[in-house]
Enzyme design. Structure first.
Site, mmCIF file in Angstrom:
data_model
loop_
_atom_site.group_PDB
_atom_site.id
_atom_site.type_symbol
_atom_site.label_atom_id
_atom_site.label_comp_id
_atom_site.label_asym_id
_atom_site.label_seq_id
_atom_site.Cartn_x
_atom_site.Cartn_y
_atom_site.Cartn_z
ATOM 1 N N THR A 39 13.808 -13.293 -76.065
ATOM 2 C CA THR A 39 14.365 -12.615 -77.343
ATOM 3 C C THR A 39 13.385 -12.166 -78.571
ATOM 4 O O THR A 39 13.876 -11.411 -79.212
ATOM 5 C CB THR A 39 15.152 -13.983 -78.306
ATOM 6 N N LYS A 88 13.562 -8.325 -80.755
ATOM 7 C CA LYS A 88 13.105 -8.347 -82.193
ATOM 8 C C LYS A 88 12.292 -7.075 -82.346
ATOM 9 O O LYS A 88 12.151 -6.613 -83.382
ATOM 10 C CB LYS A 88 12.369 -9.580 -82.676
ATOM 11 N N HIS A 100 19.273 -21.617 -69.211
ATOM 12 C CA HIS A 100 18.240 -20.691 -69.915
ATOM 13 C C HIS A 100 17.052 -20.475 -68.815
ATOM 14 O O HIS A 100 16.091 -19.749 -69.241
ATOM 15 C CB HIS A 100 17.889 -21.673 -71.155
ATOM 16 N N LYS A 114 4.233 -15.408 -77.702
ATOM 17 C CA LYS A 114 5.249 -16.140 -77.001
ATOM 18 C C LYS A 114 4.583 -17.510 -76.518
ATOM 19 O O LYS A 114 3.473 -17.517 -76.651
ATOM 20 C CB LYS A 114 5.925 -15.390 -75.812
ATOM 21 N N ARG A 115 5.292 -18.390 -75.846
ATOM 22 C CA ARG A 115 4.645 -19.490 -75.506
ATOM 23 C C ARG A 115 3.795 -19.181 -74.119
ATOM 24 O O ARG A 115 3.876 -18.253 -73.731
ATOM 25 C CB ARG A 115 5.887 -20.522 -74.836
ATOM 26 N N LYS A 144 4.625 -15.657 -67.859
ATOM 27 C CA LYS A 144 4.778 -14.610 -68.979
ATOM 28 C C LYS A 144 3.424 -13.931 -68.846
ATOM 29 O O LYS A 144 3.562 -12.705 -69.529
ATOM 30 C CB LYS A 144 4.742 -15.468 -70.065
HETATM 31 O O1 73E Z 1 13.736 -16.334 -71.441
HETATM 32 C C1 73E Z 1 13.839 -17.624 -72.417
HETATM 33 C C2 73E Z 1 15.217 -17.087 -73.087
HETATM 34 O O2 73E Z 1 15.288 -16.434 -73.949
HETATM 35 C C3 73E Z 1 13.914 -18.836 -71.642
HETATM 36 O O3 73E Z 1 12.425 -19.027 -71.045
HETATM 37 C C4 73E Z 1 14.028 -20.000 -72.759
HETATM 38 O O4 73E Z 1 15.262 -19.865 -73.363
HETATM 39 C C5 73E Z 1 15.425 -18.515 -74.094
HETATM 40 C C6 73E Z 1 16.691 -18.411 -74.860
HETATM 41 O O5 73E Z 1 17.836 -18.273 -73.930
HETATM 42 C C7 73E Z 1 14.078 -21.369 -72.038
HETATM 43 N N1 73E Z 1 13.441 -22.543 -72.688
HETATM 44 C C8 73E Z 1 13.664 -23.354 -71.935
HETATM 45 N N2 73E Z 1 14.440 -22.826 -71.029
HETATM 46 N N3 73E Z 1 14.431 -21.653 -70.980
HETATM 47 C C9 73E Z 1 13.157 -24.898 -72.035
HETATM 48 C C10 73E Z 1 13.036 -25.764 -71.057
HETATM 49 C C11 73E Z 1 12.800 -27.094 -71.304
HETATM 50 C C12 73E Z 1 12.312 -27.825 -72.468
HETATM 51 C C13 73E Z 1 12.534 -26.524 -73.391
HETATM 52 C C14 73E Z 1 12.987 -25.222 -73.341
#
Ligand code: 73E
Length: 793
Positions: A636, A640, A349, A528-529, A534
């Site tokens: 995501t 939406k 991710h 978003k976070r 970002k």
């Molecule tokens: O771009 C997003 C993505 O849409 C990405 O930053 C996020 O995952 C979403 C779903 O695919 C994500 N979260 C984490 N890494 N990528 C993450 C890493 C460590 C702890 C918790 C979450």
């Protein structure tokens, strides 16, 4: 199957017999619980039937292992999917209860940080809608993501207690418990190896049914809770050590006490590694028990079991499965390895280096002494089979979980086309060369039940009236709206839906946050976070520049705009917390300015969560997706917004690229450098200064912040931010500023032409069908899991 009474009867029965109340004395929570139980009864029938069908057909099962499931509230989901909205509303109205108030009484289950956890929740719903037999496995955190409030504009974190309120959806399974060990030693006698852990806790299962569209199917979310094997030490109690007597229970429970408040930053904490093993070990035991009961022959495991690792957090599943098959069940090591690889697949991710999990080998070896031996053997086997291999999963005295996951998986996927390409060319380039068929793309999606039908009932009705209801589980049908988009009368109705949603939001903000806004302004939303990549700070810089420009020339015909922000910063991420404070400080100054008041407002809503997103998304005019290209794996939220008719202002990053392809370049406000240009620009000496020199608007905005215009009592407050932007500016905020400003002025012009704007917005809706998580899950079923739908089977 017993015939259930009417919904009305069910609710009244539960009120009386489950909660001991009559309608006259029931409080809001009693009503919420009674409605939830009545809905749950209906889900339970679908759920038990689905389980029977899975056993009877001997079908393959999918297991989704994730440290996060950001499921939010479940009552509305259940009511919507069972098509009980009108009936539930009517029953409640009969007793003078407000349907929305009953829904809003439910605590938001925030068992996740952001996109990764919310994706897991959308996937569960789609798996049920598609009738794919599946289980989600996660941790039942007592405290989900912290609650956020602002004190003097600063983020303050407070613990979240979702389990303190009554909760209707879980079934406790006291009979489903497994021991999970840590530490200790490994005993080797020839080929026989045994691990003797020093410490053990018990994982207990709690099941939540997840129902799909029209209640055709329901799967299980099984969450593990930590408990002591011997909860109470009577001996210590009898010796007067009352605190010590309760200690075993307290220690065991810490394991499922809190969700790590990280998103794309990883903290090397022992407890986190324990949590990861706790989830994985319990899940694998459960999977193997179910498999043994039904099939027995372990060599059939890959034909009957698909295990998806949601990022590397459950990556220990690789060595754990090999350990169980080899050490405990006596299969030869090579066979155990092959079987494990046949079952496992891994989703990446993020490519951010700081978020790629790597554990200190001494910590890892102390906690999981057998697993580190097995990782070395897996690594050596991989090296022997691939002589040109250079990168090991054991480097710099660390265990690299990304490498481990890749080698243990038969398929590895990225979450957008761009992200998957970058995986191949950057972090996994060597492994991709060795295993060119392993990496595949599965672009993320969102469930249209929650993210359109549930959260935007006005738009859902207009769509259903126009093209029928088949779109709900076949979102591609939205293209059938294309002729409507050419029809002025229909577009007026579409615009009226948006306007009504904005009025609802404006009223809610006035009531709950004392923020007063004009619903005719452009609602420009970034939720978003908080993270530097970002670039919420790019947005606030543009806001400050705009404010200055309006003050210079208030009569220039500005398009009135509301800049809305929401999102949480990790508690230890001080730069991100400063950005929040800057936005709040700037909002206070800008909102108090009578000159700019008709044209510009800024608000940062506290405690962003799934429920707040459900309020904001339907009311947004513009979606801010402005990450530094190459950094946002997918996004995501962007999907939406597009689905709900908010065009994007964004970079060519993550799934933005695909959104733009689908909705058309003319319905998307593109700006900024490409991922390739970003990589080059970083090497240009003084890139930030060059950008600042070239753009007086940017210069002025930075000066205002640095000179304390928004923090007069503490003028140096934001020197950390300005110093960073004028110096390293790793995320290239300054370099992208000028083009962002240009794109925003195009937005102004487009919004001023109301019919043009409505057409763009409606076109976004009509062309977003591809971003359904049903499409994504079909992709996983076909390309990764080899799993079948059992609906109609
Ligand atoms: O771009 C997003 C993505 O849409 C990405 O930053 C996020 O995952 C979403 C779903 O695919 C994500 N979260 C984490 N890494 N990528 C993450 C890493 C460590 C702890 C918790 C979450």
């Amino acid at each position: 199957m017993t015939k259930l009474p009417s919904l009305r009867e069910s609710i009244l029965q539960h009120l009386r017999y489950s909660f001991g109340k009559d309608p006259e004395h029931a409080i809001l929570e009693d009503w919420r619980m009674a409605v939830s139980y009545a809905v749950r009864d209906r889900i339970t029938d679908a759920w038990i039937n689905a389980t029977h069908r899975t056993y009877d057909t001997g079908a393959k099962r999918v297991y989704y292992l994730s440290m996060e499931f950001l499921i939010g509230r479940l009552l509305e989901d259940g009511i919507v999917n069972l098509e009980l909205v009108d009936e539930a509303r009517a029953v409640l109205a009969e007793f003078g209860k407000d349907y929305q108030a009953v829904l809003a009484d439910e605590p938001d289950a925030a068992l996740g940080n952001g996109g990764l956890g919310r994706l897991a929740a959308c996937f569960l719903e789609s798996l049920s809608t598609l009738g794919c037999p599946a289980h989600g496995y996660g941790i039942r955190y007592e405290h989900g993501l912290f609650r956020q409030s602002f004190v003097d504009g600063r983020q303050v974190e407070m613990p979240e207690h979702w389990l303190e309120q009554r909760h209707a959806w879980e079934f406790e399974r006291p009979e489903v418990r497994y021991r999970v060990g840590f530490g200790g030693h490994v005993d080797t006698r020839g080929e026989t190896v045994r691990w003797y852990p020093a410490e053990e806790v018990e994982a207990e299962a709690f099941d939540t049914p997840v129902v799909g569209w029209k209640g055709r199917w329901a799967n299980t979310l099984r969450l593990w809770s930590g408990r002591a094997i011997h909860p109470f030490d009577l001996d210590r109690f009898n010796h007067g050590d009352y605190a010590g007597a309760a200690q075993p229970e307290a220690l065991a429970r810490t394991i499922s006490r809190v969700l790590y408040p990280d998103d794309t930053t990883e903290q090397g904490k022992e407890l986190r590694l324990k949590q990861e093993y706790f989830l994985t070990c319990a899940a694998l035991r459960d999977i193997l028990r179910r498999f043994n009961n039904q099939f027995g022959d372990l060599r059939k495991l890959p034909a009957k079991v698909a295990i998806q690792l949601n990022d590397t957090h459950p990556a220990i599943a690789g060595p754990e499965l090999v350990r169980v098959l080899h050490d405990e069940r006596g299969l030869p090591f090579d066979d155990a390895l092959e079987i494990a690889q046949g079952c496992l697949s891994y989703t990446n991710h993020t490519l951010l280096p700081e978020a790629l999990e790597a554990w200190d080998e001494s910590l890892f070896g102390r906690l999981l002494p057998r697993h580190i031996q097995l990782i070395d053997r897996i690594d050596a086997t991989h090296a022997a089979r691939n002589p040109s291999r250079q990168q090991s999963m054991r480097a710099d005295h660390q265990v690299k979980m990304g490498q481990l996951s890749f080698v243990m998986a038969h398929k590895v996927n990225g979450v957008s086309a761009l992200h998957t390409d970058l995986m191949k060319s950057t972090v996994f380039s060597e492994l991709h060369r060795l295993h060119p068929d392993r990496i595949v793309n599965q672009t993320n999606g969102v469930t249209p039940r929650r993210w359109l039908l549930g959260c935007n009932p006005r738009l859902a009705s207009l769509i259903t009236e126009s093209i029928g209801e088949a779109w709900v589980d076949d979102l591609d049908q939205l293209t059938r709206l294309e002729p409507n988009v050419q029809d002025a009368a229909w577009l007026d109705r579409y615009a009226q839906v948006k306007r009504d949603n904005k009025v609802d939001l404006a009223n809610w903000m006035a009531r709950h946050h004392g923020v007063h806004v004009d619903p005719d302004m452009l609602f420009d939303v970034q939720i978003k976070r908080l993270h530097e990549y970002k670039r919420q700070h790019l947005n606030i810089l543009e806001t400050i520049a705009l404010w200055s420009e309006i003050r210079d020339n208030p009569e220039a015909g500005w398009t009135p705009r509301l800049k809305l922000f929401a999102g949480k910063a990790a508690p230890g991420y001080f730069f991100a917390k400063d950005i929040i404070r800057l936005i709040n400080d700037a909002a206070a100054v800008i909102n108090a300015d009578p000159v700019t008041a008709p044209y510009l407002k800024v608000a940062f809503l506290p405690n962003y969560n799934v429920s707040l997103a459900e309020r904001l998304v339907p009311a947004a005019d513009l979606s801010e997706q402005i990450s530094t290209a190459g950094k946002e794996a997918s996004g995501t939220g962007n999907m939406k917004f597009a689905l709900n008719g908010a065009p994007t202002v964004g970079t060519l990053d993550g799934a933005n690229v695909e959104i733009r392809e689908h909705v058309g370049a003319e319905n998307f406000f593109l700006f900024g450098m490409t991922a390739e240009e970003v990589m080059e620009r970083r090497h240009v000496d003084g890139h930030a200064w060059r950008a600042i020199e070239a753009d007086p608007r940017l210069r002025r905005a930075l000066d205002l912040i640095r000179d304390g215009r928004f923090s007069p009592q503490d003028p140096g407050r934001y020197h950390g931010i300005t110093g960073n932007l004028e110096g390293p500016d790793y995320f290239l905020v300054c370099s992208d500023f000028t083009d962002y400003w240009r794109a925003q002025r195009e937005v102004d012009a487009a919004f001023a032409d109301r019919s043009r704007w409505s057409r763009m917005a409606a076109w976004n809706t009509a062309r977003s069908g591809w971003f359904s998580s049903d499409r994504t899950i079909r992709g996983y079923m076909a390309d990764i899991w080899n799993a079948q739908s059992l609906i109609g089977a």
